[in-house]
Design a protein around this motif. Structure first.
Motif, PDB file in Angstrom:
ATOM      1  N   LYS A   1     -40.407  51.035  12.019  1.00  0.00           N
ATOM      2  CA  LYS A   1     -39.515  51.389  10.920  1.00  0.00           C
ATOM      3  C   LYS A   1     -38.869  50.143  10.319  1.00  0.00           C
ATOM      4  O   LYS A   1     -38.807  49.980   9.093  1.00  0.00           O
ATOM      5  N   TYR A   2     -38.412  49.238  11.218  1.00  0.00           N
ATOM      6  CA  TYR A   2     -37.766  48.017  10.752  1.00  0.00           C
ATOM      7  C   TYR A   2     -38.733  47.139   9.968  1.00  0.00           C
ATOM      8  O   TYR A   2     -38.388  46.612   8.897  1.00  0.00           O
ATOM      9  N   ASP A   3     -39.934  46.963  10.471  1.00  0.00           N
ATOM     10  CA  ASP A   3     -40.923  46.128   9.788  1.00  0.00           C
ATOM     11  C   ASP A   3     -41.232  46.670   8.404  1.00  0.00           C
ATOM     12  O   ASP A   3     -41.343  45.897   7.420  1.00  0.00           O
TER      13      ASP A   3
ATOM     14  N   ASP B   1     -32.677  41.506  14.099  1.00  0.00           N
ATOM     15  CA  ASP B   1     -33.629  40.390  14.247  1.00  0.00           C
ATOM     16  C   ASP B   1     -33.639  39.847  15.670  1.00  0.00           C
ATOM     17  O   ASP B   1     -32.589  39.714  16.307  1.00  0.00           O
ATOM     18  N   ASP B   2     -34.823  39.522  16.139  1.00  0.00           N
ATOM     19  CA  ASP B   2     -35.028  38.928  17.470  1.00  0.00           C
ATOM     20  C   ASP B   2     -34.609  39.848  18.613  1.00  0.00           C
ATOM     21  O   ASP B   2     -34.432  39.394  19.747  1.00  0.00           O
ATOM     22  N   MET B   3     -34.431  41.130  18.295  1.00  0.00           N
ATOM     23  CA  MET B   3     -34.102  42.103  19.330  1.00  0.00           C
ATOM     24  C   MET B   3     -35.376  42.783  19.826  1.00  0.00           C
ATOM     25  O   MET B   3     -36.220  43.167  19.006  1.00  0.00           O
ATOM     26  N   PRO B   4     -35.532  42.932  21.143  1.00  0.00           N
ATOM     27  CA  PRO B   4     -36.627  43.784  21.626  1.00  0.00           C
ATOM     28  C   PRO B   4     -36.345  45.229  21.203  1.00  0.00           C
ATOM     29  O   PRO B   4     -35.274  45.758  21.509  1.00  0.00           O
TER      30      PRO B   4
ATOM     31  N   LEU C   1     -26.996  43.313   8.429  1.00  0.00           N
ATOM     32  CA  LEU C   1     -27.738  44.266   9.250  1.00  0.00           C
ATOM     33  C   LEU C   1     -28.944  43.629   9.926  1.00  0.00           C
ATOM     34  O   LEU C   1     -29.298  43.973  11.060  1.00  0.00           O
ATOM     35  N   PHE C   2     -29.569  42.670   9.223  1.00  0.00           N
ATOM     36  CA  PHE C   2     -30.713  41.970   9.832  1.00  0.00           C
ATOM     37  C   PHE C   2     -30.287  41.239  11.106  1.00  0.00           C
ATOM     38  O   PHE C   2     -31.033  41.177  12.085  1.00  0.00           O
TER      39      PHE C   2
END
Length: 546
Positions: free
Chosen positions: A532-534, A521-524, A516-517
């Motif tokens: 939420k992701y952080d 990851d590295d997506m704008p 899932l990462f």
């Protein structure tokens, strides 16, 4: 007719002929004669002065506005009076040029060379007609259609030399106010009477408006027996066959109309519609190219037409079974996109249009067509972030392809939100864009319903703290939306809660988190998604080594 009190404008890029025309007008008695060598100069002048007579050459240079485009702009922007006479001239007598000229409906069209007697007689005839109908033209110019109808009907009560012109104008006004039955009443005497060309075409178009398609086909065929080069009759056949769902005949007819008269914007818009409805996306792409070429110097210019040209190329690529053909149209789209960065017409018509942002959306589409969903998601997210940063309101030109990619990626919530924005706008999409969105929405309908169902169930289970069932539901939702950011975050949230409950992270859970990462990851990301992701990632780091 007295020329001495008339203001005359001559637009001609060839100086010898310009001087010849000026001399001819002077010899007719005109003293106020102004000359310009380009249509652009003529438009600027007509913003300040209203001319009684405009004489314009059709071809005014390869990269400048031509006579077609000048007459459309002057009339659309009301830069000449309703009674002003516009005469188009050309040395080119090729059928497509002549038909294209007539379709712009100048007061007259003359092929070079012509005599002073010819020029004078044509101007006088056009002037007299305009003067006779000046009140009707003025009312139409003001949008007073019903008053114009009353006036023309009064003129028709007594036999006049201009009866045919009055009837033609009356029919067109009834079309405008959506009363085709009354238009047919005006044309009644021509149905079985003398085959007057304008009337036969008008009858065919009126039958189309009345949904009497077999009658429209019959009248068009009769017209073509007398004149097989009549593009309007082929248009009628195309539209009638299209309405009757006889796709092959509709395609043949619209292609023949374009072959005969390729310089008509409405014809190419209709070709896009017929092409798409009958799976001839190459026809739609070719007509999209023509729409851009025919509109970019006109009053109809829009950056949306340029976007539509690229969009239609990718639609062909997307539908291609052959990889070679797919690559060909993808490369053509990318080449057109690259040229757009240096296209002065695109820049002048919409200085705020950002080719680079549109390029990211197009690259997202190409990646999605090639099955590279992560790359497509990266390009799309970057473009949407750029749009949010640059514009307070997303320009309509960027929306159709964004929605296309969102459907492909399963970003259904974002697609529906953009669709809602589009529906709330007053702007009308071109046929290519609207049909593409309709097709995409239909093909995504089942996936969307399943995604919404399982995502909704997952949220319910999560709220009930049944994290295993929530995870299962979100996993099913992800099956229909493989790179959906919201679902990926929901799954991570479930995995976090499972890890907290068990106070450890099994190998299977760790691997699932890493999968899932990679999607995120590295997506704008949008601000809400980023926060939420952080937070989730920080919490998971207590159980998973990064």
């Amino acid at each position: 007719m007295q020329f001495s009190n008339k203001q005359v404008l001559i637009v001609e890029d060839q100086r010898p002929f310009l001087l010849l025309l000026k001399g001819l007008m002077h010899s007719m008695g005109a003293s106020d004669v102004v000359t310009k060598s380009s249509a652009e100069q003529a438009v600027s002048l007509c913003k300040k002065h209203k001319f009684d007579i405009v004489i314009c050459d059709l071809h005014l240079g390869a990269e400048t506005k031509n006579g077609y485009e000048l007459i459309e702009e002057l009339r659309t922007r009301r830069l000449i009076n309703p009674t002003s006479v516009f005469v188009l001239i050309s040395a080119d007598s090729a059928r497509p040029v002549v038909l294209g000229s007539i379709e712009r409906r100048p007061d007259d069209f003359l092929i070079k060379p012509f005599s002073q007697v010819q020029l004078k007689s044509r101007i006088v005839r056009a002037w007299q007609k305009r003067q006779f109908l000046h009140q009707a033209f003025s009312l139409i110019d003001q949008g007073e259609y019903n008053s114009a109808i009353d006036h023309i009907e009064a003129l028709l009560e007594a036999p006049r030399h201009y009866k045919g012109h009055c009837e033609q104008l009356l029919v067109e006004l009834y079309w405008r106010i959506a009363q085709p039955r009354k238009a047919l009443d005006v044309l009644r005497n021509y149905i079985d009477g003398k085959p007057v060309l304008w009337a036969q075409i008008a009858i065919g178009r009126t039958y189309l408006l009345l949904n009497e398609h077999e009658k429209a086909i019959s009248i068009a065929k009769k017209t073509l027996k007398r004149n097989r080069f009549n593009a309007d009759a082929h248009d009628i056949l195309a539209q009638a066959h299209h309405a009757l769902e006889v796709g092959e005949k509709a395609l043949d007819s619209i292609k023949e109309a374009i072959k005969l008269s390729p310089f008509s914007l409405p014809r190419h818009f209709k070709a896009c519609e017929i092409g798409r409805e009958n799976d001839d996306l190459v026809l739609a792409a070719n007509s999209s190219q023509a729409i851009w070429d025919l509109s970019k110097r006109t009053v109809h210019k829009k950056s949306l037409h340029w976007c539509g040209m690229i969009r239609s190329l990718l639609d062909v690529a997307e539908s291609a079974d052959d990889k070679k053909q797919r690559n060909k149209y993808q490369q053509e789209a990318l080449l057109t996109l690259q040229r757009g960065k240096f296209d002065e017409y695109l820049y002048k018509m919409d200085r705020d249009f950002d080719v680079d942002i549109f390029g990211n959306i197009i690259n997202a589409r190409i990646s999605a067509i090639d099955g590279k969903l992560i790359d497509a998601k990266r390009h799309l997210n970057k473009s949407q972030t750029q749009l949010d940063d640059k514009y307070s309101e997303v320009p309509i030109a960027f929306i159709p392809d964004s929605i296309n990619v969102m459907y492909k990626l399963g970003e259904f919530d974002d697609a529906l939100a953009l669709n809602a924005i589009l529906s709330a706008r007053d702007e009308v999409l071109d046929q290519n864009s609207s049909k593409m969105l309709e097709t995409q929405a239909q093909s995504a309908q089942k996936s969307l319903a399943s995604y919404q169902q399982f995502n909704r169930e997952g949220i319910q289970h999560y709220q009930q703290q049944d994290y295993e069932r929530a995870k299962a539901s979100f996993a099913l939702a992800q099956g229909f939306a493989p790179v959906n950011t919201g679902v990926a975050l929901n799954l991570l949230q479930c995995l976090l809660q499972i890890a907290i409950q068990e106070d450890k992270a099994e190998v299977k859970l760790v691997n699932e988190c890493k999968r899932l990462f990679k999607l995120i990851d590295d997506m704008p990301l949008k601000k809400t998604y980023k926060e939420k992701y952080d937070n989730i990632r920080d919490e998971l780091s207590k159980f998973i080594g990064f």
